[in-house]
Design a protein around this motif. Structure first.
Motif, PDB file in Angstrom:
ATOM      1  N   ASP A  62     -29.573   4.325   4.414  1.00  0.00           N
ATOM      2  CA  ASP A  62     -30.288   4.116   5.738  1.00  0.00           C
ATOM      3  C   ASP A  62     -31.156   4.992   5.953  1.00  0.00           C
ATOM      4  N   ALA A  63     -31.605   5.188   7.383  1.00  0.00           N
ATOM      5  CA  ALA A  63     -32.513   6.118   7.655  1.00  0.00           C
ATOM      6  C   ALA A  63     -31.859   7.463   8.377  1.00  0.00           C
ATOM      7  N   TRP A  64     -32.563   7.970   9.313  1.00  0.00           N
ATOM      8  CA  TRP A  64     -32.205   9.118  10.182  1.00  0.00           C
ATOM      9  C   TRP A  64     -31.350   8.533  11.164  1.00  0.00           C
ATOM     10  N   GLY A  65     -30.041   9.008  11.080  1.00  0.00           N
ATOM     11  CA  GLY A  65     -29.176   8.633  12.341  1.00  0.00           C
ATOM     12  C   GLY A  65     -28.361   9.864  12.826  1.00  0.00           C
ATOM     13  N   LYS A  66     -27.588   9.583  14.109  1.00  0.00           N
ATOM     14  CA  LYS A  66     -26.833  10.605  14.735  1.00  0.00           C
ATOM     15  C   LYS A  66     -25.344  10.431  13.961  1.00  0.00           C
ATOM     16  N   ASN A  67     -25.132   9.383  13.461  1.00  0.00           N
ATOM     17  CA  ASN A  67     -23.685   9.050  12.891  1.00  0.00           C
ATOM     18  C   ASN A  67     -23.673   8.025  11.875  1.00  0.00           C
ATOM     19  N   ASP A  68     -22.688   7.723  11.091  1.00  0.00           N
ATOM     20  CA  ASP A  68     -22.433   6.818  10.171  1.00  0.00           C
ATOM     21  C   ASP A  68     -22.268   5.174  10.961  1.00  0.00           C
ATOM     22  N   SER A  69     -21.831   5.453  12.224  1.00  0.00           N
ATOM     23  CA  SER A  69     -21.765   3.993  12.909  1.00  0.00           C
ATOM     24  C   SER A  69     -22.934   3.544  13.419  1.00  0.00           C
ATOM     25  N   ALA A  70     -23.929   4.143  13.186  1.00  0.00           N
ATOM     26  CA  ALA A  70     -25.349   3.687  13.768  1.00  0.00           C
ATOM     27  C   ALA A  70     -26.166   3.094  12.508  1.00  0.00           C
ATOM     28  N   ARG A  71     -25.642   3.186  11.372  1.00  0.00           N
ATOM     29  CA  ARG A  71     -26.248   2.370  10.394  1.00  0.00           C
ATOM     30  C   ARG A  71     -26.464   1.026  10.345  1.00  0.00           C
ATOM     31  N   ASN A  72     -27.529   0.401   9.771  1.00  0.00           N
ATOM     32  CA  ASN A  72     -27.630  -0.906   9.513  1.00  0.00           C
ATOM     33  C   ASN A  72     -26.820  -1.544   8.705  1.00  0.00           C
TER      34      ASN A  72
END
Length: 270
Positions: free
Chosen positions: A101-111
């Motif tokens: 995925d892209a830039w995120g705060k944590n893994d749960s935010a992924r698509n």
């Protein structure tokens, strides 16, 4: 518009949506470095959980190309430079690259649709105009992009599909490889876990050609991409897909083909 965007984002927060993604275009015509950074900082004030930065790569069907737009040196330089600038800013603000995925705060935010489709070759159902679906080992298909045509199919109790292609096991393997390279590397053990085949045996010639061109590094456990620009990952497809499919793609891409066109001229590529 900025006001509409902020209103939608705040409404999503009030509705209790936990993970919000924001997509940004980098290197648009007329976009300055200062303007891009300013937009990025405005987005960061809203603290979205995930941010995608997409370099501007217009297809033959975009308004830019239809109006005769050309990618000059300045545009080409900006679309390579701006994502790197964004990466540095996001890293300082606590974001990190999330797997597949892209830039995120944590893994749960992924698509999840995207990441699971790559990592686990999982099926998914797309609902809405132009949405794509994947029936693992069988088909990939896309919905109609014209609202009247879409609703007309539903009223007739038919799926609103305007393009569909059958996928083979080999094509599923290729999707896994090219998508994995887009995000940096192919995990050989993951490939075997999904397909029960040895990656180096299945794609012996393809990998050898990519190594000889300096596009990948073949290690015992991983295949590493040596391309700096994520948008250039499509080059890998030219090595993995059969020449006949690439010829077919070029014909359908550059010629009006009623089999693959909807009322709005939408195309579906697998």
């Amino acid at each position: 518009k900025k006001g509409s965007f902020l209103k939608c984002l705040r409404s999503a927060r009030r509705a209790g949506i936990e993970n919000i993604n924001v997509d940004l275009m980098a290197g648009l015509p007329g976009q300055s470095r200062a303007g891009f950074v300013s937009t990025l900082n405005e987005v960061l004030k809203m603290l979205p959980e995930m941010i995608h930065v997409h370099a501007f790569y217009p297809t033959s069907r975009t308004a830019f190309t239809a109006a005769g737009g050309k990618i000059d040196r300045r545009l080409a330089r900006n679309r390579e430079m701006f994502p790197r600038i964004a990466g540095a800013v996001l890293s300082r603000r606590g974001y990190r690259p999330i797997k597949f995925d892209a830039w995120g705060k944590n893994d749960s935010a992924r698509n999840i649709q995207l990441s699971d489709a790559i990592e686990h070759n999982s099926p998914f159902l797309g609902a809405g105009l132009g949405a794509a679906s994947h029936a693992t080992g069988h088909f990939r298909y896309a919905n109609r992009v014209d609202i009247n045509s879409y609703m007309g199919a539903l009223k007739k109790n038919k799926l609103p599909v305007f393009s569909c292609c059958r996928v083979t096991k080999k094509q599923e393997m290729i999707y896994f490889c090219t998508s994995s390279l887009r995000y940096g590397s192919i995990d050989k053990s993951a490939f075997y876990g999904l397909f029960r085949e040895d990656l180096n045996k299945v794609f012996r010639q393809e990998l050898a050609a990519l190594v000889s061109k300096g596009l990948i590094k073949d290690d015992p456990l991983f295949i590493y991409s040596r391309m700096n620009d994520m948008a250039d990952y499509t080059l890998y497809s030219k090595y993995f897909f059969e020449p006949r499919l690439l010829r077919k793609f070029r014909m359908e891409h550059y010629r009006d083909n009623s089999r693959l066109r909807d009322n709005n001229g939408g195309f579906f590529y697998f």
